[in-house]
Structures are given as C-alpha cells and as structure tokens.
Design a protein around this motif. Structure first.
Motif, PDB file in Angstrom:
ATOM      1  N   ARG A  14     -28.234   6.966  12.626  1.00 46.43           N
ATOM      2  CA  ARG A  14     -27.101   7.901  12.721  1.00 46.43           C
ATOM      3  C   ARG A  14     -27.563   9.357  12.722  1.00 46.43           C
ATOM      4  O   ARG A  14     -26.964  10.197  13.365  1.00 46.43           O
ATOM      5  CB  ARG A  14     -26.187   7.639  11.522  1.00 46.43           C
ATOM      6  N   ASP A  15     -28.642   9.613  11.982  1.00 48.11           N
ATOM      7  CA  ASP A  15     -29.059  11.010  11.823  1.00 48.11           C
ATOM      8  C   ASP A  15     -29.994  11.490  12.933  1.00 48.11           C
ATOM      9  O   ASP A  15     -30.436  12.631  12.920  1.00 48.11           O
ATOM     10  CB  ASP A  15     -29.738  11.190  10.456  1.00 48.11           C
ATOM     11  N   ARG A  16     -30.318  10.611  13.862  1.00 40.64           N
ATOM     12  CA  ARG A  16     -31.225  11.017  14.951  1.00 40.64           C
ATOM     13  C   ARG A  16     -30.508  11.803  16.038  1.00 40.64           C
ATOM     14  O   ARG A  16     -29.360  11.524  16.352  1.00 40.64           O
ATOM     15  CB  ARG A  16     -31.777   9.768  15.630  1.00 40.64           C
ATOM     16  N   GLU A  17     -31.240  12.723  16.633  1.00 39.14           N
ATOM     17  CA  GLU A  17     -30.719  13.423  17.818  1.00 39.14           C
ATOM     18  C   GLU A  17     -30.535  12.427  18.958  1.00 39.14           C
ATOM     19  O   GLU A  17     -31.354  11.504  19.088  1.00 39.14           O
ATOM     20  CB  GLU A  17     -31.736  14.465  18.293  1.00 39.14           C
ATOM     21  N   THR A  18     -29.515  12.635  19.775  1.00 43.55           N
ATOM     22  CA  THR A  18     -29.336  11.724  20.917  1.00 43.55           C
ATOM     23  C   THR A  18     -29.433  12.520  22.228  1.00 43.55           C
ATOM     24  O   THR A  18     -29.167  13.722  22.242  1.00 43.55           O
ATOM     25  CB  THR A  18     -27.956  11.037  20.869  1.00 43.55           C
ATOM     26  N   ASP A  19     -29.768  11.820  23.298  1.00 44.97           N
ATOM     27  CA  ASP A  19     -29.805  12.482  24.604  1.00 44.97           C
ATOM     28  C   ASP A  19     -28.393  12.607  25.166  1.00 44.97           C
ATOM     29  O   ASP A  19     -27.520  11.796  24.840  1.00 44.97           O
ATOM     30  CB  ASP A  19     -30.637  11.643  25.600  1.00 44.97           C
ATOM     31  N   ASP A  20     -28.201  13.579  26.041  1.00 44.21           N
ATOM     32  CA  ASP A  20     -26.913  13.687  26.745  1.00 44.21           C
ATOM     33  C   ASP A  20     -26.887  12.680  27.886  1.00 44.21           C
ATOM     34  O   ASP A  20     -27.942  12.335  28.429  1.00 44.21           O
ATOM     35  CB  ASP A  20     -26.756  15.090  27.349  1.00 44.21           C
ATOM     36  N   PRO A  21     -25.683  12.246  28.267  1.00 50.01           N
ATOM     37  CA  PRO A  21     -25.608  11.356  29.441  1.00 50.01           C
ATOM     38  C   PRO A  21     -26.114  12.084  30.693  1.00 50.01           C
ATOM     39  O   PRO A  21     -25.829  13.265  30.881  1.00 50.01           O
ATOM     40  CB  PRO A  21     -24.108  11.064  29.584  1.00 50.01           C
TER      41      PRO A  21
END
Ligand code: FAD
Length: 465
Positions: free
Chosen positions: A151-158
C-alpha cells in the motif's frame, strides 16, 4: 518496427508493454493462440477471451491498423512474424505462472537465435512480482505485512494508448477462430461480455454505487456489491493502474468509514498481488501444498460426492447455490467460493486439487495465482491459510450471509417456496418435512458435525499429533 505480443493484456490503454513498443517506431500488435496454453483453459474463459480479442481488434482497425492473429507455437510464430514485418524487436507483459515463464524462456531463446530483441515489461500487477519481500528477503507468507508494504509503495501512472501514427499500417483478413475451431464446446454458462469499455463501465458503476458500501456488504452474495472485475483483471481488458487510480481517487474524496471501505477494496487488489508473489516465488504451489505437513493428508477419494458437489446437489443450500451459480454464470461470489471450498475439503474431505481443477474449467475469471491461493487458503494448506480446526459451518454461513435465502433461492429453484428458516435448517429437518417442503431437493449427503470431527482428525494425523 516492433511487435507487441498481447497475452494477458487485451487492451491498448494502460499497457506499458505496448507503450514501450510504440516509442520505437510503428508497432505491429499480435496475438498467438498457443495450443499448450489452451490445454489448460475451459470454454468460458476462451469465450471471454475471443470477445476481448474482437474488441481489441476493432480498436486497432478504427485506427487503420490491425491485430495480427496466428495459431501455433509462439517460438516459431514470433520469429516468423518478425521476419514478415521486418521487425527487430518484440515486447510483452511479464508472466507470473511457472508455465508462462517456461514458455517465455523458450520464446526468448527462439528470438535470440533469430537476432530479434525482446523486452518483457511489468504489466499485470501494480508492483513487480517478487519485489515485495520481508527484510530478510523472503516472500511474505502473512498477508497483513505484505499489504502494508504494498500500500505504501509508489505506483506508476497508466500509460496512454498509442496514437494511430504509432501503429503499423497492417491488416489481417482472417477472422478470429471460433470456439469450435479451437476445439472447445460452447460454455454451459452465460459468459459476460469482455472488452475495455465493458470493464470501464463496471469500474465506473462500482465506484459510483458500491465502493463505500463494499466493506459492509461485500460478504452478502445477494447484494451483488462487488466490482465483478475479476475476469477483466485476469485478461487485462483493463489495466491494474487504471483500476488503482480510481480507488485512490475514491479514497481521497472521503474520510472515515467511507475511506475504510475504499481501502478494503484496495486490499483485495493486494490479495491478488500477494498470491502472485507466492506463485512467482514457488511455481510448484500450483500442484503442491504450500504448507508442509509431517505426513500426507488422508484425503477421501469419493467420485460420487465430488460429482454431487459439482452438480450443486449436496443438500446444503448455500453450497448448492454457489455451485449452480458457477455453472450458470461461470462466476461465484467470493464468500460462497470460500464456503464451497471449505465444504469440499472439510466436509467431503476431498483434495483441494479436485476443486481447483473444476474451478479452472468453469470459472471465467480463473487465475492460477488467485484460484490456487483461494483453494489452499480454504484447505488449510496455503500461505496465511484458515487454521485446520476452524471449519466453516455451511448452515450458519448461509444464515449469516444470506439471511433471507435470497441468493439461495435464485440458484436453487427447488427451494423457492421454502421459508428462509427452513432453508437454513435443512439438515435438521426430518425427512418427512423435507419431502413436504421441497420434494425435488436432496437430503444432506453428509452430516456436518461428524465430518467436522473427521476433518480435524485427518489434519491432526497429517501433523503427526
Ligand atoms: C476457492 C477460491 C477460488 C478463487 N478463485 C479465483 C480465481 O480463479 N480468480 C480470481 O480472480 N479470484 C479468485 N478468487 C478470489 C475472489 O473470490 C474473486 O477474485 C472475486 O470473487 C471476484 O469477484 P469481484 O471481481 O467482484 O471481486 P471484488 O471483491 O470486486 O475484488 C476486486 C478484485 O480483487 C481481486 N480479489 C478479490 N478477492 C480476492 C482474493 N480473495 N484473492 C485474490 N484476489 C482477490 C480480484 O482480482 C477481484 O476482481 C477465489 C477465491 C476462493 C476462495
């Protein structure tokens, strides 16, 4: 020029592999029907996939390109297509399962031999499989710790879809094969429609209507308040980053219990990734118990009761409703999946692998990691599984999660006129009363209390107690 090999990513938007291919000159989108992969598929999934391919092909054709479709061994087909289109590279989305990874290794070799570069891109999961580990570098076996890190990880944008200019001017006049061409019967279930627009409609409807009730209502099958995105996530008709962005937005918009509810949904997306991490780390879980017992578990070999379970004829109403929903819709509500899986393994004492195989054939959303994770959870053989002594009581489960027997009556017409309390007490009614209330509906095929004791004994023997 590059090829993009579509597999579990039957969409153009939020497709990092396709986007990577499109940065390097025009891209030729391809799909290969691979007999070795189809050998593990059931008719509902193939029907859904054909519909998804049809939508994807239309998307490309509207942009003066095409989805090039072939049947055969990708080790031969892809180098051939690279030669035909004078492509110097192939991209695809990374696989998680052992079978997929073996196939990809063989394809890599074939492309290397043909001097074609290849790039496998992280796609189906929000975070790279195998990347979320304990401080000791082990794969997590307890979901809660995994979830916090996830949950705390950065995610990439679509990623944006490729522009028409980035697509090769190709056409493929051959129609898509039919189910029969691929050697499959028509599914007995009504298979839901596929395609990215359908998936987006489901996502929109879910977060306009249900996401803030999800925490309270997700366990009640008659409420139908879950997203129904599972088959779309399986075949990648919608990208996980797009779904996750919608959830993040839904969380940001509210506070308190509404936010908790959106986060509960987010945690289900994390379960999906948790099980993929487990499978990535040890592909043998597909056939072997994750949890080691001292001795083999003494499962029953009982084709007759197995068949009654498959047919929804066990005389346990919530179990039968679930099994009939599966046959009618190629889908089953999550709570009911847990109940029928517990019933197979702890009441009928039948090996979880029998249930897994049946789900693999019948579910439209069958996903190796999730299905295996769900089955091994229920059978007390999995990671972070239900303890062997905590055994679902199918009657109280039915009473708690389908109090008015609304879901049960929808799928078990023999019980339509039976009052809810009698439905939930079916096993306790005497034979005469059962006969009077619903003459067509079977008596319970086993005694739950007895089987519960036997199940505990079976596990204690396996534990060496
Ligand atoms: C025995 C058993 C077998 C299962 N087999 C599968 C399967 O083959 N494929 C599959 O996608 N799910 C499987 N699940 C998990 C779950 O039942 C389904 O994902 C869910 O019912 C799909 O409905 P939904 O899309 O409306 O879910 P929602 O509640 O809306 O959840 C959103 C998404 O989160 C993921 N998800 C939800 N619950 C779980 C879970 N417990 N484990 C992993 N991912 C989850 C799915 O991708 C789902 O689409 C299984 C569960 C059990 C107990």
């Amino acid at each position: 020029m590059r090829l993009h090999w579509h597999r579990r990513d039957l969409r153009a938007t939020d497709n990092p592999g396709l986007a990577a291919a499109a940065t390097d000159g025009p891209v030729v989108p391809v799909f290969v029907f691979d007999r070795d992969v189809l050998a593990y598929a059931g008719p509902p999934r193939v029907a859904f996939m054909l519909d998804a391919l049809d939508s994807l092909r239309s998307w490309y054709r509207e942009r003066d390109s095409d989805l090039v479709v072939r049947r055969g061994d990708p080790r031969e087909v892809l180098p051939d297509l690279a030669e035909t289109f004078d492509a110097d590279g192939v991209t695809w989305g990374k696989e998680v399962s052992g079978l997929g990874r073996e196939r990809d290794a063989a394809v890599r070799k074939a492309l290397d031999d043909a001097d074609v570069t290849r790039q496998s891109v992280q796609d189906a999961l929000l975070h790279e499989p195998g990347s979320i580990r304990t401080n000791q570098g082990e794969v997590y076996s307890v979901f809660t710790y995994f979830w916090k890190k996830w949950r705390d990880r950065e995610t990439d944008d679509p990623a944006d879809p490729p522009t028409a200019d980035a697509l090769a001017d190709v056409s493929d006049d051959d129609p898509l094969p039919t189910l029969a061409d691929l050697g499959f019967d028509e599914p007995e279930a009504d298979v839901p429609p596929a395609g990215t627009e359908t998936a987006r409609d489901l996502l929109r409807a879910f977060y306009e209507d249900d996401i803030y009730d999800y925490d309270d209502r997700r366990d009640y099958p008659a409420d139908e308040c879950t997203s129904r995105l599972s088959a779309h996530l399986k075949f990648g008709t919608i990208g996980i980053r797009e779904v996750h962005d919608a959830v993040t937005e839904a969380k940001r918009a509210v506070e308190g219990v509404d936010r908790d509810s959106a986060e509960e949904f987010e945690s289900q997306l994390a379960w999906r990734e948790f099980y993929s991490h487990v499978l990535w780390d040890d592909p043998s879980v597909v056939t072997e118990n994750f949890k080691q017992y001292e001795r083999p578990i003494g499962w029953n070999h009982d084709p007759e009761t197995l068949q009654a379970w498959k047919d929804g004829e066990t005389g346990y109403p919530i179990v039968d409703a679930g099994m009939r929903q599966l046959r009618a819709e190629a889908y089953m509500h999550n709570r009911v999946r847990m109940i029928v899986a517990s019933f197979l393994t702890k009441d009928l004492l039948i090996d979880w692998r029998e249930g897994y195989d049946w789900f693999r054939e019948k579910l439209v959303d069958h996903d190796t990691a999730n299905d295996n994770g769900g089955w091994q959870w229920a059978a007390s053989t999995g990671t972070d599984a239900q303890p062997y002594f905590r055994i679902f009581n199918p009657m109280t489960q039915g009473e708690r999660y389908d109090p008015d027997a609304e879901y049960i009556r929808e799928y078990v017409p023999e019980l339509r006129d039976v009052p809810a309390d009698a439905v939930h007490e079916w096993h306790e009614l005497d034979a005469g009363r059962r006969q009077m209330l619903a003459p067509e509906y079977p008596d319970p095929i086993v005694d739950h209390s007895q089987r519960r004791e036997q199940a505990i004994e079976m596990f204690e023997t396996a534990r060496g107690d």
